[in-house]
Design a protein around this motif. Structure first.
Motif, PDB file in Angstrom:
ATOM      1  N   UNK A 114       0.764  -1.107  -0.052  1.00  0.00           N
ATOM      2  CA  UNK A 114      -0.017  -0.015   0.034  1.00  0.00           C
ATOM      3  C   UNK A 114       0.744   1.042  -0.036  1.00  0.00           C
ATOM      4  N   UNK A 115       0.419   2.257  -0.702  1.00  0.00           N
ATOM      5  CA  UNK A 115       1.150   3.537  -0.695  1.00  0.00           C
ATOM      6  C   UNK A 115       1.022   4.403   0.593  1.00  0.00           C
ATOM      7  N   UNK A 116       1.444   3.765   1.672  1.00  0.00           N
ATOM      8  CA  UNK A 116       1.512   4.341   3.112  1.00  0.00           C
ATOM      9  C   UNK A 116       2.564   4.687   3.717  1.00  0.00           C
ATOM     10  N   UNK A 117       2.604   5.454   4.728  1.00  0.00           N
ATOM     11  CA  UNK A 117       4.070   5.462   5.534  1.00  0.00           C
ATOM     12  C   UNK A 117       3.603   5.150   6.842  1.00  0.00           C
ATOM     13  N   UNK A 118       4.396   4.034   7.280  1.00  0.00           N
ATOM     14  CA  UNK A 118       4.309   3.406   8.735  1.00  0.00           C
ATOM     15  C   UNK A 118       5.681   3.761   9.461  1.00  0.00           C
ATOM     16  N   UNK A 119       5.032   4.584  10.539  1.00  0.00           N
ATOM     17  CA  UNK A 119       6.052   5.155  11.446  1.00  0.00           C
ATOM     18  C   UNK A 119       5.620   4.500  12.775  1.00  0.00           C
ATOM     19  N   UNK A 120       6.896   4.011  13.309  1.00  0.00           N
ATOM     20  CA  UNK A 120       7.117   3.457  14.721  1.00  0.00           C
ATOM     21  C   UNK A 120       7.449   4.412  15.547  1.00  0.00           C
ATOM     22  N   UNK A 121       6.818   4.169  16.873  1.00  0.00           N
ATOM     23  CA  UNK A 121       7.058   5.430  17.766  1.00  0.00           C
ATOM     24  C   UNK A 121       7.654   5.106  19.074  1.00  0.00           C
ATOM     25  N   UNK A 122       8.506   5.521  19.757  1.00  0.00           N
ATOM     26  CA  UNK A 122       8.891   5.205  21.046  1.00  0.00           C
ATOM     27  C   UNK A 122       7.902   5.287  21.929  1.00  0.00           C
ATOM     28  N   UNK A 123       7.779   4.623  22.964  1.00  0.00           N
ATOM     29  CA  UNK A 123       6.846   4.873  24.081  1.00  0.00           C
ATOM     30  C   UNK A 123       7.238   6.132  24.866  1.00  0.00           C
TER      31      UNK A 123
END
Length: 326
Positions: free
Chosen positions: A179-188
């Motif tokens: 999919x044309x999405x940006x997946x961002x992983x965030x520190x708690x």
């Protein structure tokens, strides 16, 4: 353009419209929830429009609507339309958990909403239920489908915690392949009512290492100005991935954003405990010039980073993220 005492431009407002939420994510609030504020304590939509109009005259060009969950507040669509009509506001973006959003997406498209950040920490239904204490994953995925079908720029935000959902990193990364999405992983962050879970904490560097192990073609992209995320491409992926060092606070030097909580507290840094009560000022001061002067004074005494802001607090971080604005 507004510049703070460190020479950083300020043109981005994150505005939380409610402290209420229809999920109970354990990294955001206790299982029993929080004591939600009576309606008179919250900014009215009319007060928000006045405030944003004044800020736009000062140089704010971008507004992100957050909560709580924005769409649990009644008459949100009419409010969004009012924001879009404010001279000087070039972008209105939204952060949502997606539970109620799918039916509203065509109207969001018609309104010209620039982008939507969708909170989604796992694609596993049982784990979603464990993390949010609600069985709502199907509705969130309906929102994702609707956003893409309507061509709205979509970013997926996932808070990552070891032993909780670190096994979901790669399935979420794979969304950016299809999919044309940006997946961002965030520190708690410590905004859950009880402080950070040190045993479950995963740093931004650890998250990237895990992705690189599975995706050796991971390549650093040039980040947009003032970006909070460090972004990467992967060969064969339509979208991209990123990490947000929300606890490590590596992006403070280019921070261009301020926050206003549902009660009208101005925060010039996520980690401060509030520098000004805009709600009371709006309700007692008819002179817009005086309000602007007080805002400028607040912008001119920002801490240099989140660590300094935290050190200057009157008490340790203990509030829930839903009272601040995600």
């Amino acid at each position: 353009m507004i510049r703070d005492n460190h020479g950083r431009p300020i043109n981005y407002l994150r505005l939380a419209v409610t402290d209420r939420c229809n999920l109970r994510c354990f990294y955001c609030m206790p299982e029993e929830g929080i004591n939600f504020l009576p309606k008179p304590h919250l900014l009215t939509f009319e007060e928000m429009v006045r405030m944003v109009t004044l800020m736009a005259e000062m140089g704010i060009t971008k507004v992100r609507i957050t909560g709580g969950e924005p769409f649990v507040r009644k008459d949100m669509m009419a409010f969004l339309r009012s924001l879009k009509n404010i001279t000087g506001i070039e972008q209105v973006n939204i952060t949502t958990n997606g539970v109620l959003t799918a039916p509203l997406v065509p109207e969001l498209k018609e309104l010209g909403i620039s982008s939507v950040n969708l909170s989604l920490d796992t694609l596993d239904r049982e784990r979603f239920k464990e993390m949010t204490r609600r069985d709502e994953l199907p509705n969130v995925l309906k929102t994702l489908d609707a956003l893409l079908e309507n061509g709205i720029k979509t970013k997926i935000n996932a808070v990552v915690m070891a032993g909780k959902n670190d096994q979901d990193i790669l399935p979420l990364v794979n969304l950016s392949k299809e999919l044309p999405v940006s997946v961002r992983f965030i520190e708690e962050m410590p905004f859950n009512g009880s402080g950070i879970n040190k045993e479950a904490f995963m740093s931004h560097t650890r998250i990237i290492e895990k992705i690189r192990e599975a995706c050796p073609s991971l390549k650093k992209l040039k980040d947009e100005a003032h970006s909070t995320s460090s972004n990467y491409s992967i060969d064969g992926h339509q979208g991209n991935v990123g990490v947000i060092a929300a606890f490590s606070r590596t992006f403070c030097g280019s921070c261009n954003r301020i926050r206003v909580t549902p009660t009208g507290t101005l925060k010039t840094c996520l980690y401060d405990d509030g520098v000004m009560n805009i709600r009371d000022l709006l309700r007692t001061e008819p002179d817009n010039k005086i309000i602007k002067e007080k805002l400028l004074a607040a912008f001119s005494s920002r801490p240099k980073d989140g660590f300094e802001a935290e050190a200057l607090r009157s008490a340790e971080v203990s509030e829930s993220m839903t009272t601040i604005g995600g």
